[in-house]
Design a protein around this motif. Structure first.
Motif, PDB file in Angstrom:
ATOM      1  N   THR A  12     -10.159   1.844  -5.545  1.00  0.00           N
ATOM      2  CA  THR A  12     -11.009   1.755  -4.354  1.00  0.00           C
ATOM      3  C   THR A  12     -11.401   0.306  -4.069  1.00  0.00           C
ATOM      4  O   THR A  12     -11.562  -0.079  -2.909  1.00  0.00           O
ATOM      5  CB  THR A  12     -12.277   2.604  -4.535  1.00  0.00           C
ATOM      6  N   LEU A  25      -4.139  -5.676  -4.865  1.00  0.00           N
ATOM      7  CA  LEU A  25      -3.321  -4.458  -4.914  1.00  0.00           C
ATOM      8  C   LEU A  25      -2.342  -4.513  -6.078  1.00  0.00           C
ATOM      9  O   LEU A  25      -2.061  -3.499  -6.729  1.00  0.00           O
ATOM     10  CB  LEU A  25      -2.564  -4.287  -3.596  1.00  0.00           C
ATOM     11  N   GLU A  48      -5.478   5.098   3.549  1.00  0.00           N
ATOM     12  CA  GLU A  48      -6.743   4.916   2.849  1.00  0.00           C
ATOM     13  C   GLU A  48      -7.464   3.655   3.327  1.00  0.00           C
ATOM     14  O   GLU A  48      -8.694   3.617   3.389  1.00  0.00           O
ATOM     15  CB  GLU A  48      -6.510   4.840   1.336  1.00  0.00           C
ATOM     16  N   VAL A  49      -6.683   2.615   3.666  1.00  0.00           N
ATOM     17  CA  VAL A  49      -7.288   1.393   4.199  1.00  0.00           C
ATOM     18  C   VAL A  49      -7.968   1.688   5.530  1.00  0.00           C
ATOM     19  O   VAL A  49      -9.110   1.277   5.771  1.00  0.00           O
ATOM     20  CB  VAL A  49      -6.225   0.288   4.362  1.00  0.00           C
ATOM     21  N   VAL A  74      -8.353  -1.375  -2.415  1.00  0.00           N
ATOM     22  CA  VAL A  74      -8.205  -0.885  -1.038  1.00  0.00           C
ATOM     23  C   VAL A  74      -9.281  -1.492  -0.145  1.00  0.00           C
ATOM     24  O   VAL A  74      -9.013  -1.879   0.997  1.00  0.00           O
ATOM     25  CB  VAL A  74      -8.279   0.653  -1.011  1.00  0.00           C
ATOM     26  N   ALA A 108      -8.710  -3.830   3.061  1.00  0.00           N
ATOM     27  CA  ALA A 108      -9.301  -3.472   4.351  1.00  0.00           C
ATOM     28  C   ALA A 108     -10.084  -4.637   4.942  1.00  0.00           C
ATOM     29  O   ALA A 108      -9.980  -4.934   6.145  1.00  0.00           O
ATOM     30  CB  ALA A 108     -10.207  -2.248   4.184  1.00  0.00           C
ATOM     31  N   THR A 118     -11.001   3.644   4.901  1.00  0.00           N
ATOM     32  CA  THR A 118     -12.040   2.793   4.332  1.00  0.00           C
ATOM     33  C   THR A 118     -12.730   1.989   5.422  1.00  0.00           C
ATOM     34  O   THR A 118     -13.966   1.857   5.422  1.00  0.00           O
ATOM     35  CB  THR A 118     -11.434   1.830   3.284  1.00  0.00           C
ATOM     36  N   VAL A 132      -2.746   0.395  -6.114  1.00  0.00           N
ATOM     37  CA  VAL A 132      -3.049   0.875  -4.766  1.00  0.00           C
ATOM     38  C   VAL A 132      -4.040   2.031  -4.774  1.00  0.00           C
ATOM     39  O   VAL A 132      -4.556   2.426  -3.708  1.00  0.00           O
ATOM     40  CB  VAL A 132      -1.760   1.307  -4.034  1.00  0.00           C
ATOM     41  N   HIS A 133      -4.317   2.610  -5.940  1.00  0.00           N
ATOM     42  CA  HIS A 133      -5.263   3.713  -6.013  1.00  0.00           C
ATOM     43  C   HIS A 133      -6.675   3.244  -6.365  1.00  0.00           C
ATOM     44  O   HIS A 133      -7.586   4.061  -6.453  1.00  0.00           O
ATOM     45  CB  HIS A 133      -4.791   4.742  -7.042  1.00  0.00           C
ATOM     46  N   LEU A 142       0.810  -1.210   0.000  1.00  0.00           N
ATOM     47  CA  LEU A 142       0.000   0.000   0.000  1.00  0.00           C
ATOM     48  C   LEU A 142       0.845   1.263   0.000  1.00  0.00           C
ATOM     49  O   LEU A 142       0.528   2.243  -0.657  1.00  0.00           O
ATOM     50  CB  LEU A 142      -0.930   0.010   1.220  1.00  0.00           C
ATOM     51  N   ALA A 197      -0.742   4.647   0.650  1.00  0.00           N
ATOM     52  CA  ALA A 197      -2.189   4.419   0.671  1.00  0.00           C
ATOM     53  C   ALA A 197      -2.655   3.669   1.918  1.00  0.00           C
ATOM     54  O   ALA A 197      -3.842   3.357   2.043  1.00  0.00           O
ATOM     55  CB  ALA A 197      -2.615   3.644  -0.576  1.00  0.00           C
ATOM     56  N   THR A 198      -1.743   3.382   2.853  1.00  0.00           N
ATOM     57  CA  THR A 198      -2.129   2.670   4.077  1.00  0.00           C
ATOM     58  C   THR A 198      -3.224   3.420   4.819  1.00  0.00           C
ATOM     59  O   THR A 198      -4.169   2.813   5.347  1.00  0.00           O
ATOM     60  CB  THR A 198      -0.907   2.501   4.998  1.00  0.00           C
TER      61      THR A 198
END
Length: 316
Positions: free
Chosen positions: A262, A254, A43-44, A265, A269, A47, A259-260, A37, A40-41
């Motif tokens: 949704t 991923l 973002e998880v 992610v 999650a 989420t 990683v972008h 990620l 983007a971590t």
């Protein structure tokens, strides 16, 4: 008659090391997810925080599908009491966070020690797993065929083709079972039919609930995409000797979607949340074991079968 009153020191030590290994493997997989990620971590975590409230009980129900349907099967085959759910939870956790089918080894040892009325626990565990694997392979092949075009668009085969060849091992075994079925199975035909029906219902419930959770979390995503991803998840589950397949699948998404995405992610999650449920069960069962140990030390009376996971020997 099997003696289940012996001190549980050896069992406790074995459980400790199994749990420690499982936690280490799971944390390593979490680290791989976090590394994949990168930035983007967060973002998880966001989420997870933005998930609809209905997703949480649905995810818990999804987690419990395996042990609950296992109980329905072994209730019929072994006359397993309700307390046996604890052993089935342990089996599920060991399978997921340690190594596939290691939970079955635990269940066999547990059944030999706790269930004196079960004369051949290995036969029942073997048959249940063979039937479950056959139906799982069948569903995987059906979904893979239905979504073949979309899977090709994801470039799944080119990226992971060599790894997928190992998935042919359980498929080949399934074909062998179909050819030599009479020599392989030990349960009576009516019991095998019951196991097949319950296992089929489990797969249907698991598939529908998995898609429902994803659809609730991201309602704007087309339902067809969730079916494709379900096929991918089943393909990953066919790979032998892989622990914590949810995290492996999250990592794979991923890699494939980026990683972008949704969707990627969200799946990462959900994998992290499922790992949290595994760890919660490990901690909870560990607390139960500790309470039983303290009760034995204090001399308080307790059920004999608590030594092997809380289930009483099944009655006749």
């Amino acid at each position: 008659m099997t003696d289940v009153t012996q001190p549980g020191a050896m069992k406790g030590k074995a459980s400790f090391w199994w749990n420690l290994l499982g936690v280490a493997v799971s944390l390593g997989l979490v680290g791989a997810v976090v590394w994949q990620l990168g930035d983007a971590t967060s973002e998880v975590l966001k989420t997870i925080g933005r998930l609809p409230l209905l997703v949480w009980p649905a995810l818990v129900l999804l987690y419990l599908i395996q042990p609950l349907f296992d109980y329905a099967i072994f209730r019929r085959v072994w006359n397993l009491p309700l307390a046996g759910i604890e052993a089935l939870l342990r089996k599920n956790v060991i399978n997921e966070v340690v190594l596939g089918y290691s939970g079955e080894a635990f269940l066999y040892v547990w059944a030999r020690r706790a269930a004196t009325a079960v004369s051949a626990p290995f036969a029942a565990i073997k048959d249940v797993n063979i039937v479950s694997a056959l139906l799982g392979n069948l569903l995987t092949l059906v979904l893979a065929g239905v979504t073949a075009t979309q899977l090709r668009d994801l470039d799944f085969g080119q990226r992971l083709g060599p790894a997928l060849w190992s998935g042919l091992i359980p498929v080949a075994i399934s074909l062998g079972v179909l050819v030599f079925g009479r020599r392989v199975f030990s349960l009576r035909r009516n019991e095998l039919v019951y196991v097949a029906v319950v296992s089929g219902l489990r797969l249907v419930c698991w598939s529908v609930l998995t898609i429902l959770i994803c659809a609730m979390a991201l309602p704007d995503v087309a339902l067809s995409l969730w079916v494709v991803l379900l096929a991918l998840r089943l393909l990953v589950s066919r790979l032998p000797l892989i622990s914590n397949k949810d995290l492996v699948f999250g990592n794979l998404m991923l890699l494939l979607l980026g990683v972008h995405s949704t969707v990627a992610v969200l799946l990462a999650a959900l994998a992290v949340m499922t790992l949290g449920l595994h760890l919660a069960v490990i901690v909870g069962l560990g607390a139960v074991d500790l309470a039983r140990s303290l009760r034995r030390v204090s001399g308080s009376p307790g059920p004999i079968a608590a030594e092997v996971g809380g289930a009483r020997p099944p009655g006749p």
